[in-house]
Design an enzyme around this catalytic site. Structure first.
Site, PDB file in Angstrom:
ATOM      1  N   CYS A 244      -2.001   8.771   2.797  1.00  0.00           N
ATOM      2  CA  CYS A 244      -1.782   8.379   1.392  1.00  0.00           C
ATOM      3  C   CYS A 244      -3.005   8.704   0.543  1.00  0.00           C
ATOM      4  CB  CYS A 244      -1.520   6.887   1.288  1.00  0.00           C
ATOM      5  SG  CYS A 244      -0.141   6.353   2.252  1.00  0.00           S
TER       6      CYS A 244
ATOM      7  N   GLU B 129       0.901  -1.171   0.000  1.00  0.00           N
ATOM      8  CA  GLU B 129       0.000   0.000   0.000  1.00  0.00           C
ATOM      9  C   GLU B 129       0.928   1.207   0.000  1.00  0.00           C
ATOM     10  OE1 GLU B 129      -1.495   3.057   0.970  1.00  0.00           O
ATOM     11  OE2 GLU B 129      -2.160   2.316   2.932  1.00  0.00           O
TER      12      GLU B 129
HETATM   13  C1  SIN Z   1      -2.749   5.728   4.781  1.00  0.00           C
HETATM   14  O1  SIN Z   1      -2.564   6.904   4.688  1.00  0.00           O
HETATM   15  O2  SIN Z   1      -1.870   4.924   4.486  1.00  0.00           O
HETATM   16  C2  SIN Z   1      -4.044   5.144   5.292  1.00  0.00           C
HETATM   17  C3  SIN Z   1      -5.161   6.072   5.259  1.00  0.00           C
HETATM   18  C4  SIN Z   1      -6.469   5.451   5.666  1.00  0.00           C
HETATM   19  O3  SIN Z   1      -6.548   4.282   6.075  1.00  0.00           O
HETATM   20  O4  SIN Z   1      -7.464   6.142   5.543  1.00  0.00           O
END
Ligand code: SIN
Length: 475
Positions: A283, A249
């Site tokens: 992310c 991810e």
């Molecule tokens: C992430 O930023 O990696 C995860 C964000 C989320 O689970 O909403």
């Protein structure tokens, strides 16, 4: 850490020494505690223990594993205030947001406690009368996870809960900036009855060394990573020798699109929520805004008015909405992106100040064009670059013109356009008239260089199971 009531959550902390990693509060850079730094020999020993524990764990019934996970969930909820406090102090996100992450993270434990009971195989219509065909699902074995500092609890449970529910064991390496939340949540798993060797938290002064061991060790059958695309690429290369199963991810560059038929108020609310969650350090944060010509001025005025009301400061104080970024390096990178955008012709419509410490003022940039570097980079900070667009097809090309493909968002009231755009966006996740899309019940993950594999939902547990085909002959 004086406010933590359940002191057992901090029993892993150690004294200052050469073998201890200091953890800092990003609000003031003061040391708040130490966790042990493990050597390679320590890590090999823990992998061996994890392997032995996994053999026994997979022999339990799914219902037995589920009961432990459910107790873990209950304990996380009971201890939510303490977990949130620990998270705010080491990560910086405001207390209410930290508590939201505890609930979100606990949600994965609850969800996979149930999903573990539904890992069905198939019976397959036979092509030959004397044969019967079936599949069963089996745990992959010992797993390793590397989790980021931006969601210190939810990213751990999003990986460990499906692994444990499936009958795997889990070695977790949290970021060295935010290990306290990981250890605290693991402690609650042990209190819920999980044997300690099934969930082992590992930190080391050398994160590279931990990554190399995770990637190269024959007994680790699966690696799950959340973090940057750059590190993800390196890990994928390193896992090649052991042909390890991986899920990645990685980074994002989410477009947030507002069409001229959108509900502007709703778009502004969604834009603020998506952009400034965790001070822009997710992310899936909106990374670049595309606003159609006819409503551009109205959207920008309302957005700037909303951004100007965001309160910034120490997340322990009531009413704070935006905390610090994680450290000076992160702040330097965000401020550099802003100054480069200005050099390239963008205008600061709001913010742009470098505040003392690790704080970055929420910032809105207008006059941004597709040629500017800020449009191609993951900002990971509270900065919103806005691009004006006219034509839908040109917009789609710009929105997809990135190596990333994690989250995307768009606002429209037109049902035909809604389906057309949702299908054309080259992203793993699309928010339509919604800025916050994450939940344990839906599959989280990207396409292109944002990675592969899905977390949460019914898909999440598949990442930790092998499908075995059994052919019964002589029937
Ligand atoms: C992430 O930023 O990696 C995860 C964000 C989320 O689970 O909403």
């Amino acid at each position: 850490m004086e406010q933590v009531v359940n002191k057992s959550l901090l029993s892993f902390m150690c004294e200052e020494s050469d073998n201890a990693i200091a953890v800092y509060n990003p609000v003031n850079e003061k040391i708040i505690g130490y966790v042990p730094s493990l050597s390679s020999a320590d890590i090999y020993e823990r992998i061996a223990k994890s392997k032995a524990a996994q053999v026994l764990w997979q022999q339990k019934t799914a219902a037995e594993r589920s009961a432990v996970l459910k107790r873990w969930y209950d304990l996380m909820i009971e201890n939510a205030d303490d977990l949130a406090y620990i998270m705010t102090v080491e990560q910086g996100k405001p207390l209410a947001e930290a508590k939201g992450e505890v609930t979100y993270g606990a949600g994965f434990v609850q969800w996979f406690a149930e999903e573990g009971k539904r890992t069905y195989g198939d019976t397959i219509p036979t092509p030959a009368g004397n044969k019967r065909l079936m599949t069963i699902k089996q745990p992959v074995g010992v797993t390793a996870s590397i989790t980021p500092w931006n969601f210190p609890i939810a990213m751990l449970t999003r990986k460990a809960a499906p692994a444990l529910a499936a009958g795997c064991s889990c070695l977790v390496k949290p970021a060295n900036q935010t290990p306290l939340s990981a250890y605290a949540v693991a402690e609650l798993a042990y209190q819920a009855g999980l044997p300690e060797d099934l969930l082992i938290v590992i930190n080391s002064h050398s994160s590279v060394m931990v990554g190399e061991i995770f990637c190269n060790h024959e007994d680790i059958k699966k690696l799950s990573f959340t973090g940057s695309t750059e590190v993800g690429r390196a890990l994928i290369k390193q896992t090649a020798d052991t042909v390890k199963r991986t899920s990645m991810e990685l980074g994002g560059n989410a477009p947030f699109i507002v069409f001229d038929d959108a509900d502007v108020e709703a778009a502004v609310t969604g834009a603020v929520a998506s952009k400034f969650r965790n001070a822009g350090q997710t992310c899936v944060c909106a990374n670049r805004f595309y606003v159609q010509d006819d409503i551009y001025d109205s959207f920008v005025d309302k957005f700037v008015a909303a951004v100007s009301k965001l309160t910034i400061g120490n997340g322990l104080e009531p009413g704070i909405v935006v905390g610090p970024v994680i450290d000076q390096k992160a702040k330097g990178s965000v401020m550099k992106m802003v100054s480069t955008a200005i050099e390239q012709g963008a205008t600061i419509r709001f913010g742009g100040e470098s505040l003392p410490g690790n704080f970055v003022q929420p910032t809105v940039l207008t006059g941004v064009t597709k040629q500017m570097s800020i449009v191609q980079q993951e900002i990971f900070g509270p900065v919103a670059p806005i691009i004006r667009f006219k034509d839908e097809q040109d917009l789609i090309e710009q929105a997809n013109d990135t190596i990333y493909g994690l989250a995307s968002y768009f606002y429209t009231q037109n049902i035909n356009r809604a389906f057309r755009i949702a299908e054309q966006l080259e992203y793993g996740m699309v928010g339509l008239n919604e800025g916050i899309i994450s939940t344990e019940v839906a599959p989280f993950g990207g396409v292109k260089q944002s990675g592969f594999g899905r977390e949460g939902a019914k898909q999440g547990i598949e990442e930790y199971m092998n499908t075995k085909y059994i052919c019964l002959g002589g029937m």
